[in-house]
Design an enzyme around this catalytic site. Structure first.
Site, PDB file in Angstrom:
ATOM      1  N   SER A  49     -21.301   8.154 -29.342  1.00 51.27           N
ATOM      2  CA  SER A  49     -21.474   8.274 -30.790  1.00 51.27           C
ATOM      3  C   SER A  49     -21.339   6.971 -31.566  1.00 51.27           C
ATOM      4  O   SER A  49     -21.668   6.921 -32.744  1.00 51.27           O
ATOM      5  CB  SER A  49     -20.458   9.268 -31.335  1.00 51.27           C
ATOM      6  N   TYR A  52     -21.014   0.602 -28.151  1.00 51.76           N
ATOM      7  CA  TYR A  52     -21.893   0.340 -27.025  1.00 51.76           C
ATOM      8  C   TYR A  52     -22.556   1.589 -26.443  1.00 51.76           C
ATOM      9  O   TYR A  52     -23.672   1.527 -25.935  1.00 51.76           O
ATOM     10  CB  TYR A  52     -21.109  -0.412 -25.944  1.00 51.76           C
ATOM     11  N   LEU A 139     -16.262   5.069 -22.942  1.00 52.71           N
ATOM     12  CA  LEU A 139     -15.168   5.620 -23.749  1.00 52.71           C
ATOM     13  C   LEU A 139     -14.223   4.531 -24.218  1.00 52.71           C
ATOM     14  O   LEU A 139     -13.952   3.577 -23.504  1.00 52.71           O
ATOM     15  CB  LEU A 139     -14.325   6.577 -22.909  1.00 52.71           C
ATOM     16  N   TYR A 235      -6.027  -9.838 -23.789  1.00 52.05           N
ATOM     17  CA  TYR A 235      -6.979  -8.942 -23.125  1.00 52.05           C
ATOM     18  C   TYR A 235      -6.807  -8.940 -21.609  1.00 52.05           C
ATOM     19  O   TYR A 235      -6.245  -8.011 -21.042  1.00 52.05           O
ATOM     20  CB  TYR A 235      -8.424  -9.271 -23.542  1.00 52.05           C
ATOM     21  N   LYS A 244      -8.757  -2.239 -17.275  1.00 56.60           N
ATOM     22  CA  LYS A 244     -10.117  -2.624 -16.907  1.00 56.60           C
ATOM     23  C   LYS A 244     -10.213  -3.024 -15.433  1.00 56.60           C
ATOM     24  O   LYS A 244     -11.231  -2.788 -14.785  1.00 56.60           O
ATOM     25  CB  LYS A 244     -10.623  -3.754 -17.808  1.00 56.60           C
ATOM     26  N   LEU A 274     -17.902  -7.793 -29.571  1.00 56.93           N
ATOM     27  CA  LEU A 274     -18.574  -7.345 -30.792  1.00 56.93           C
ATOM     28  C   LEU A 274     -17.615  -6.525 -31.625  1.00 56.93           C
ATOM     29  O   LEU A 274     -16.662  -5.965 -31.106  1.00 56.93           O
ATOM     30  CB  LEU A 274     -19.749  -6.440 -30.414  1.00 56.93           C
ATOM     31  N   MET A 275     -17.900  -6.436 -32.914  1.00 59.99           N
ATOM     32  CA  MET A 275     -17.078  -5.593 -33.758  1.00 59.99           C
ATOM     33  C   MET A 275     -17.459  -4.137 -33.541  1.00 59.99           C
ATOM     34  O   MET A 275     -18.598  -3.756 -33.752  1.00 59.99           O
ATOM     35  CB  MET A 275     -17.287  -5.927 -35.247  1.00 59.99           C
TER      36      MET A 275
HETATM   37  P1  NAD Z   1     -16.272   2.787 -29.867  1.00 58.68           P
HETATM   38  O1  NAD Z   1     -14.965   3.144 -30.459  1.00 58.68           O
HETATM   39  O2  NAD Z   1     -17.369   2.371 -30.777  1.00 58.68           O
HETATM   40  O3  NAD Z   1     -16.816   4.030 -29.008  1.00 58.68           O
HETATM   41  C1  NAD Z   1     -15.965   4.865 -28.295  1.00 58.68           C
HETATM   42  C2  NAD Z   1     -16.643   6.180 -27.970  1.00 58.68           C
HETATM   43  O4  NAD Z   1     -15.741   6.993 -27.208  1.00 58.68           O
HETATM   44  C3  NAD Z   1     -17.023   7.016 -29.204  1.00 58.68           C
HETATM   45  O5  NAD Z   1     -18.281   7.604 -28.957  1.00 58.68           O
HETATM   46  C4  NAD Z   1     -15.952   8.097 -29.234  1.00 58.68           C
HETATM   47  O6  NAD Z   1     -16.354   9.310 -29.843  1.00 58.68           O
HETATM   48  C5  NAD Z   1     -15.718   8.304 -27.749  1.00 58.68           C
HETATM   49  N1  NAD Z   1     -14.449   8.946 -27.417  1.00 58.68           N
HETATM   50  C6  NAD Z   1     -13.192   8.484 -27.630  1.00 58.68           C
HETATM   51  N2  NAD Z   1     -12.295   9.369 -27.143  1.00 58.68           N
HETATM   52  C7  NAD Z   1     -12.992  10.395 -26.599  1.00 58.68           C
HETATM   53  C8  NAD Z   1     -12.641  11.604 -25.930  1.00 58.68           C
HETATM   54  N3  NAD Z   1     -11.385  11.938 -25.685  1.00 58.68           N
HETATM   55  N4  NAD Z   1     -13.636  12.416 -25.529  1.00 58.68           N
HETATM   56  C9  NAD Z   1     -14.931  12.111 -25.767  1.00 58.68           C
HETATM   57  N5  NAD Z   1     -15.322  10.986 -26.369  1.00 58.68           N
HETATM   58  C10 NAD Z   1     -14.365  10.136 -26.787  1.00 58.68           C
HETATM   59  O7  NAD Z   1     -15.970   1.691 -28.779  1.00 58.68           O
HETATM   60  P2  NAD Z   1     -16.835   0.564 -28.018  1.00 58.68           P
HETATM   61  O8  NAD Z   1     -16.392  -0.763 -28.469  1.00 58.68           O
HETATM   62  O9  NAD Z   1     -18.280   0.902 -28.000  1.00 58.68           O
HETATM   63  O10 NAD Z   1     -16.245   0.736 -26.563  1.00 58.68           O
HETATM   64  C11 NAD Z   1     -16.921   1.386 -25.527  1.00 58.68           C
HETATM   65  C12 NAD Z   1     -16.663   0.648 -24.237  1.00 58.68           C
HETATM   66  O11 NAD Z   1     -17.229  -0.660 -24.312  1.00 58.68           O
HETATM   67  C13 NAD Z   1     -15.172   0.454 -23.928  1.00 58.68           C
HETATM   68  O12 NAD Z   1     -14.967   0.645 -22.554  1.00 58.68           O
HETATM   69  C14 NAD Z   1     -14.935  -0.987 -24.310  1.00 58.68           C
HETATM   70  O13 NAD Z   1     -13.867  -1.567 -23.599  1.00 58.68           O
HETATM   71  C15 NAD Z   1     -16.256  -1.604 -23.908  1.00 58.68           C
HETATM   72  N6  NAD Z   1     -16.491  -2.927 -24.493  1.00 58.68           N
HETATM   73  C16 NAD Z   1     -16.373  -3.163 -25.824  1.00 58.68           C
HETATM   74  C17 NAD Z   1     -16.538  -4.461 -26.297  1.00 58.68           C
HETATM   75  C18 NAD Z   1     -16.427  -4.799 -27.747  1.00 58.68           C
HETATM   76  O14 NAD Z   1     -16.353  -5.989 -28.066  1.00 58.68           O
HETATM   77  N7  NAD Z   1     -16.444  -3.839 -28.627  1.00 58.68           N
HETATM   78  C19 NAD Z   1     -16.852  -5.505 -25.418  1.00 58.68           C
HETATM   79  C20 NAD Z   1     -17.003  -5.207 -24.084  1.00 58.68           C
HETATM   80  C21 NAD Z   1     -16.806  -3.919 -23.637  1.00 58.68           C
HETATM   81 NA    NA Z   2     -19.241   3.601 -27.258  1.00 58.64          NA
END
Ligand code: NAD
Ligand code: NA
Length: 397
Positions: A49, A52, A139, A235, A244, A274-275
């Site tokens: 939702s 990423y 997630l 991190y 991780k 990313l934000m």
């Molecule tokens: P985000 O908060 O935008 O998205 C998280 C998603 O998880 C949402 O869709 C939310 O509804 C869902 N979610 C959370 N708890 C849940 C549950 N119990 N059941 C079902 N859905 C649930 O976060 P993001 O930054 O897109 O992170 C996603 C992944 O990408 C993570 O593993 C994060 O570590 C990784 N990531 C993020 C970055 C960054 O800079 N933002 C960089 C590299 C990797």
């Molecule tokens: Na996500």
């Protein structure tokens, strides 16, 4: 009701449903401006939702014509509360996908539960053609109830070595300030691994395998982050880093299993900073991101969420130019980690002060990205217009 942004530190307390539509539309427009690609046809995205996961879904649907199932934890309208950003993102995605005849199904609830896994498997069997080709695990969560022992674990954003004090950006107050990250107890490390490690990813694959819904050549990718030296303390060497590493270990276990049984593959992909809703609350991270954006934009190699995931999918997961490291991780973070990029970020890191941070970093860009996650700061959305919550409440993802 007129909806205005309200922030608390790195947390958005409100979001704009019409802005969410624009947020999703711009990502779709990007994908449509690129060449179509041959990818998976049936995809399950856990964490679909926002951030990423959402970008991945948009790339796969609009770039490769994939039918998608999304799982996310979001809230709809409740009285005067306008629902969560991810709720509106999902509705916007659905509408756009259906308009193009793309199947899009959503499960809103707890991905960590066995019930959710059962519901999704039942749907795949009965209404989704029986098999999936790809599972994306994206997630980000603060709590998880282990479906086997029933214990609820909470993740902690802490260090595992020593107290770490460093600067961050407070988007609410628009200031650069010092934050301190305390040291986790062994229990907090364990809990963070329970929530953000690989256990649930593995449970999903095991359940899907048992349900007989994985296709020959099935792939799965989980998202992770490593980051550079300036963020190691928070991190790589923090509680999230521990989680991780567990995720990465799980990818090897799953890869062996999938290769043998399905001629399939499991990967962890290290993405660019990313934000997002999840990253905005990590101490120090927002300032690092703002400095990184400055450097990457100047070099013409900055990517937003959608550009980053589109490159991962078209070049690496379904393309012929995968960047893979010696630990078998896909590295779309390769531009962020370039030596020249990191050297310039480090130089800025040494120079940045509460007085100059708005000038020497891409503060404006990072803040805009943060606001847009919540549907704000789009120049073509009228934020003074009344939002009819009663009408919007009739929409469901
Ligand atoms: P985000 O908060 O935008 O998205 C998280 C998603 O998880 C949402 O869709 C939310 O509804 C869902 N979610 C959370 N708890 C849940 C549950 N119990 N059941 C079902 N859905 C649930 O976060 P993001 O930054 O897109 O992170 C996603 C992944 O990408 C993570 O593993 C994060 O570590 C990784 N990531 C993020 C970055 C960054 O800079 N933002 C960089 C590299 C990797
Ligand atoms: Na996500």
């Amino acid at each position: 009701m007129v909806i205005k942004p309200r922030l608390k530190g790195g947390l958005a307390l409100t979001n704009h449903p019409i802005g969410a539509k624009e947020f999703v539309k711009r990502q779709i427009d990007y994908v449509k401006s690129q060449d179509k690609y041959e990818g998976p046809k049936k995809v399950l995205i856990i964490g679909s939702s926002s951030g990423y996961g959402l970008a991945t879904r948009i790339s796969l649907a609009f770039g490769a014509g994939a039918e998608t199932i999304g799982v996310a934890f979001e809230k709809g309208v409740e009285g005067k509360r306008a629902g969560s950003a991810g709720w509106w993102n999902t509705i916007a995605f659905n509408e756009a996908a259906k308009k193009e005849g793309l199947v899009s199904k959503n499960f809103i609830g707890d991905a960590f539960s066995m019930e959710m896994k059962d519901d999704v498997i039942k749907f795949i069997k009965e209404e989704f053609g029986g098999k999936i080709d790809l599972l994306i695990y994206s997630l980000a969560s603060a709590v998880r109830t282990d479906p086997i022992d029933g214990v609820t674990y909470r993740s902690a954003l802490k260090s595992t070595t020593k107290d770490i004090t460093g600067p961050t950006i407070n988007f609410e107050k628009e200031v650069m300030e010092e934050t301190t990250m305390g040291v986790a107890t062994p229990d907090e490390i364990k809990s963070t691994v329970k929530v953000m490690g690989g256990e649930d990813w593995k449970l999903w694959i095991e359940a899907l395998d048992k349900g007989g819904v994985l296709s020959e050549g099935f792939k799965t990718v989980a998202y992770s982050y490593l980051g550079p030296k300036v963020t190691y303390g928070i991190y790589k060497e923090g509680t999230i880093g521990a989680a991780k590493r567990d995720l990465e270990h799980t990818s090897d276990v799953l890869n062996d299993f999938l290769k043998e049984k399905y001629n399939g593959e499991a990967y962890v992909s290290l993405s660019k900073a990313l934000m997002t809703k999840a990253s905005a609350v990590i101490p120090i991270f927002p300032l690092y991101a703002a400095l990184l954006y400055k450097v990457m934009k100047e070099k013409g190699i900055h990517e937003g969420t959608i550009e980053q995931k589109h490159r991962l999918l078209t070049q690496m997961v379904y393309g012929n130019n995968p960047v893979i490291d010696e630990e078998r991780r896909l590295r779309p973070d390769n531009w962020e980690m370039r030596e020249d990029v990191q050297a310039e970020v480090e130089a800025l890191w040494d120079k940045v002060t509460p007085d100059n941070f708005k000038e020497i970093s891409d503060y404006a860009g990072a803040r805009e990205e943060f606001m847009q996650l919540n549907g704000f700061d789009f120049d073509n959305v009228d934020y003074d217009a009344d939002v009819d919550l009663d009408e919007l409440a009739k929409l469901k993802p």
